[in-house]
Design an enzyme around this catalytic site. Structure first.
Site, mmCIF file in Angstrom:
data_model
loop_
_atom_site.group_PDB
_atom_site.id
_atom_site.type_symbol
_atom_site.label_atom_id
_atom_site.label_comp_id
_atom_site.label_asym_id
_atom_site.label_seq_id
_atom_site.Cartn_x
_atom_site.Cartn_y
_atom_site.Cartn_z
ATOM 1 N N GLY A 1 7.291 4.549 8.174
ATOM 2 C CA GLY A 1 6.408 5.684 8.444
ATOM 3 C C GLY A 1 6.658 6.224 9.837
ATOM 4 O O GLY A 1 7.776 6.135 10.346
ATOM 5 N N SER A 2 5.609 6.746 10.437
ATOM 6 C CA SER A 2 5.787 7.418 11.721
ATOM 7 C C SER A 2 5.977 6.418 12.862
ATOM 8 O O SER A 2 5.482 5.285 12.806
ATOM 9 C CB SER A 2 4.572 8.290 12.009
ATOM 10 N N THR A 3 6.664 6.871 13.894
ATOM 11 C CA THR A 3 6.897 6.026 15.068
ATOM 12 C C THR A 3 5.565 5.656 15.724
ATOM 13 O O THR A 3 5.377 4.521 16.171
ATOM 14 C CB THR A 3 7.824 6.770 16.049
ATOM 15 N N GLU A 4 4.639 6.603 15.720
ATOM 16 C CA GLU A 4 3.329 6.367 16.343
ATOM 17 C C GLU A 4 2.608 5.183 15.673
ATOM 18 O O GLU A 4 2.150 4.259 16.346
ATOM 19 C CB GLU A 4 2.529 7.653 16.169
ATOM 20 N N GLU B 1 10.650 0.683 9.907
ATOM 21 C CA GLU B 1 11.587 1.790 9.674
ATOM 22 C C GLU B 1 10.843 3.058 10.045
ATOM 23 O O GLU B 1 9.922 3.462 9.340
ATOM 24 C CB GLU B 1 11.989 1.868 8.191
ATOM 25 N N GLU C 1 10.631 15.146 15.639
ATOM 26 C CA GLU C 1 10.861 15.153 14.200
ATOM 27 C C GLU C 1 9.930 16.193 13.571
ATOM 28 O O GLU C 1 8.720 16.122 13.720
ATOM 29 C CB GLU C 1 10.530 13.750 13.668
ATOM 30 N N GLY D 1 4.013 2.969 13.740
ATOM 31 C CA GLY D 1 4.883 1.797 13.904
ATOM 32 C C GLY D 1 4.601 1.084 15.220
ATOM 33 O O GLY D 1 4.518 -0.151 15.270
ATOM 34 N N CYS E 1 13.503 10.637 6.817
ATOM 35 C CA CYS E 1 13.575 10.116 8.179
ATOM 36 C C CYS E 1 14.982 10.254 8.744
ATOM 37 O O CYS E 1 15.152 10.450 9.944
ATOM 38 C CB CYS E 1 13.099 8.676 8.231
ATOM 39 N N LYS F 1 0.844 -1.201 0.000
ATOM 40 C CA LYS F 1 0.000 0.000 0.000
ATOM 41 C C LYS F 1 0.878 1.248 0.000
ATOM 42 O O LYS F 1 1.622 1.491 0.956
ATOM 43 C CB LYS F 1 -0.894 0.046 1.240
#
Ligand code: NAD
Length: 484
Positions: free
Chosen positions: A235-238, A257, A388, A240, A291, A183
């Site tokens: 993508g974002s840590t959140e 990542e 970030e 992830g 990133c 996606k």
């Protein structure tokens, strides 16, 4: 002559090479299909022009894609020899090169990045990834990670490097014998859909690659599908963390990542003009939507003033504007949402007491733009030093000794990358050993190569992409001593 300035002559790349259709379906089992009929719009962030309507996959569409991937895996792809699989990957790589200009123009239109970057960085590295992993397909027994594929890989990618992240995910997965459901991000689906056409052109067996478009709900349906064996996310840590929670307790293999807040460290013995180029490349490349961007500049106190004055002089020459102009250095911010995040954090920076300076430049009236910006007088407690920003905004801190530089660089929940600028080789090595970052660049920044593993520590995620290490996430670890 009294006036020796000359008028700027733009050099726009023609968009005539791309054929953007009014609407796009989902790519499932080798064909474009309508899906459930829901759709969303993708826009050009430089103009706000609607480019196309794109299908939004729901659970049933994702299920159809996973079933197609499973069939292709069982009946065709996992039975094929590595040498045969390699032929398809080489073919895809060659078509990417042949259609490179088309891919680059489409990427710049849908994403907002400057054409000189999509043309000279993204697309060549995309092709290189397919060539590189094609080379591994018949040599997996030497990888150190076994040679047994996992099955169906569910892959979810972000908008900052749409085609490059696709290549990082799909090339190693296919080389190892897996099939995929991928996606793309909701703001940048078009090059993934052009890649689907390339799969058709390469005669890739139906179902080996499936592309489903949509937003977070579609991503959630992929990662939580019970017949997906491997989840790969960038993508974002959140998000992830949400994915890690969603797959906990299942036997899915996961690589994540996530974000970063890299320190770019300049010592007083560094060649300063080169370092300034590296600072600019570190934070303004791809509008800072990177990133591993060098978003925290740590500069040795004795040269801080000199570096800042050279940096501002250089920033004033950056050309911000039309992504399709071949002279553009900094393109459009990818979305209105991302622009408001950048604005918000920059305002926080000012209210926390840091000093803001933005390059003088005329920003276009339509589209999403943010002038290259630098904050000085930043302390480690400031949010702009910790979070970030994911935009063209640099936070500058100073240090006196190498130990202080290491301490400040490592004082972050992230650990993706770092840069060191110095004349001394011994200092490069000792800094690299002490920095908690997956990648450390020395006297350069933001260099990517398919042979080199990339990935983070701590909240930057786990797993490596690229190189031999990138195979590990797509193979069953049958080798004695292989890392799990
Ligand atoms: P995001 O994490 O929200 O989205 C990344 C991808 O995940 C997209 O394809 C999205 O549709 C999908 N997604 C969203 N929610 C999901 C869920 N619950 N389950 C599965 N998939 C889901 O990131 P974003 O909106 O693209 O960017 C937000 C922030 O992420 C940025 O500001 C930046 O800090 C960070 N980011 C990091 C990278 C990186 O390469 N590490 C890339 C892009 C963004």
């Amino acid at each position: 002559m009294t006036d020796n300035t000359f008028e700027y002559a733009p050099a726009p790349e023609s968009r005539a090479i791309v054929d953007i259709k009014p609407s796009y379906g989902l790519f499932i089992n080798g064909e474009f299909v309508d899906g459930n009929g829901r759709a969303f719009k993708t826009i050009n962030p430089a103009t706000e022009e609607v480019l196309a309507e794109v299908a939004e996959a729901d659970d049933a569409d994702v299920d159809a894609a996973v079933r197609a991937a499973r069939r292709a895996y069982t009946r065709v792809w996992s039975r094929m020899s590595g040498a045969e699989r390699a032929k398809y990957l080489y073919r895809i790589a060659r078509i990417i090169q042949e259609r490179g200009r088309e891919l680059a123009v489409l990427e710049s239109i849908d994403n907002g990045k400057p054409i000189k970057e999509s043309r000279d960085v993204d697309v060549p590295i995309v092709a290189a990834h397919f060539f590189y992993y094609a080379g591994w397909a018949d040599k997996l027994q030497y990888s150190g990670y076994g040679s047994t594929p996992l099955g169906v890989a569910g892959q979810v990618i972000p908008w900052n490097f749409p085609l490059l992240m696709l290549a990082w995910k799909i090339a190693p997965a296919l080389a190892c014998g897996n099939t995929v459901v991928l996606k793309p991000a909701e703001t940048t689906p078009l090059t993934a859909l052009l890649f689907a056409e390339i799969c058709q052109q390469a005669d890739l067996p139906p179902g080996v690659v499936n592309i489903v478009t949509g937003a977070g709900e579609t991503g959630r349906a992929i990662v939580s599908h019970p017949d997906v064996d491997k989840v790969a996310f960038t993508g974002s840590t959140e998000v992830g963390k949400a994915i890690a929670r969603a797959v906990a307790g299942s036997d899915k293999k996961v690589t994540l990542e996530l974000g970063g807040k890299a320190a770019n460290i300049v010592f007083d013995d560094a060649p300063l003009d080169q370092a300034v180029e590296g600072i600019v490349n570190g934070i303004f490349f791809n509008q800072g939507h990177v990133c591993c961007a060098g978003s925290r500049l740590l500069v040795q106190e004795s040269v801080a003033e000199e570096v800042m004055s050279r940096l501002k002089r250089r920033m004033a020459t950056l050309r911000v504007g039309d992504p399709l102009d071949k002279n553009t250095d900094v393109g459009a911010i990818n979305s209105a949402e991302q622009l408001s995040k950048i604005r918000e954090l920059s305002e926080v920076g000012e209210s926390e007491g840091a000093e803001r300076w933005s390059a003088p430049c005329d920003l276009p009236s339509n589209g999403y733009w943010f002038a290259p910006t630098v904050f000085t007088g930043v302390s480690q407690a400031h949010r702009i030093a910790r979070e970030e920003i994911f935009g063209p905004v640099l936070s500058v801190l100073t240090f006196r000794t190498p130990s202080e530089a290491v301490e400040k660089a490592n004082n972050t929940p992230f650990g993706l990358s770092a840069g060191v600028w110095t004349d001394k080789g011994s200092r490069i090595l000792s800094m690299a050993n002490r920095l908690r970052a997956g990648v450390v660049w020395a006297n350069t920044f933001n260099k990517f190569d398919p042979t080199s593993p990339f990935g983070g520590y701590k909240e930057s995620g786990y797993g490596r992409e690229g190189g031999r290490h990138g195979l590990e996430g797509y193979l069953k670890n049958t080798e004695k001593g292989a890392n799990s």
